[in-house]
Write a protein that holds these residues in place. Structure first.
Motif, PDB file in Angstrom:
ATOM      1  N   THR A   1       5.037   0.128   0.003  1.00  0.00           N
ATOM      2  CA  THR A   1       5.585   1.348  -0.566  1.00  0.00           C
ATOM      3  C   THR A   1       5.980   1.106  -2.015  1.00  0.00           C
TER       4      THR A   1
ATOM      5  N   LEU B   1       8.251   8.171  -3.025  1.00  0.00           N
ATOM      6  CA  LEU B   1       7.873   6.988  -2.251  1.00  0.00           C
ATOM      7  C   LEU B   1       6.413   7.128  -1.849  1.00  0.00           C
TER       8      LEU B   1
ATOM      9  N   THR C   1       3.348   5.384   0.025  1.00  0.00           N
ATOM     10  CA  THR C   1       3.013   4.346   0.997  1.00  0.00           C
ATOM     11  C   THR C   1       1.495   4.275   1.137  1.00  0.00           C
TER      12      THR C   1
END
Length: 54
Positions: free
Chosen positions: A4, A45, A47
């Motif tokens: 991440t 974020l 990922t």
């Protein structure tokens, strides 16, 4: 393995960050989560899979 990346941004920068993530990680991209803090700044974020798996 999933990794991440965290980016800080203002609201007007969000479309560019999302577009860059899609171009950079392509099919390895798993999710994008955007959180707003109390000051009106955003944390993005991103990922993605660290290894390509066909």
């Amino acid at each position: 393995m999933e990794l991440t990346v965290r980016r800080k941004a203002f609201i007007e920068e969000l479309p560019g960050i999302v577009e860059e993530a899609v171009k950079t990680y392509g099919i390895r991209l798993r999710r994008i989560k955007i959180e707003e803090d109390e000051k009106g700044c955003y944390t993005v974020l991103i990922t993605y899979d660290s290894e390509f798996r066909p």
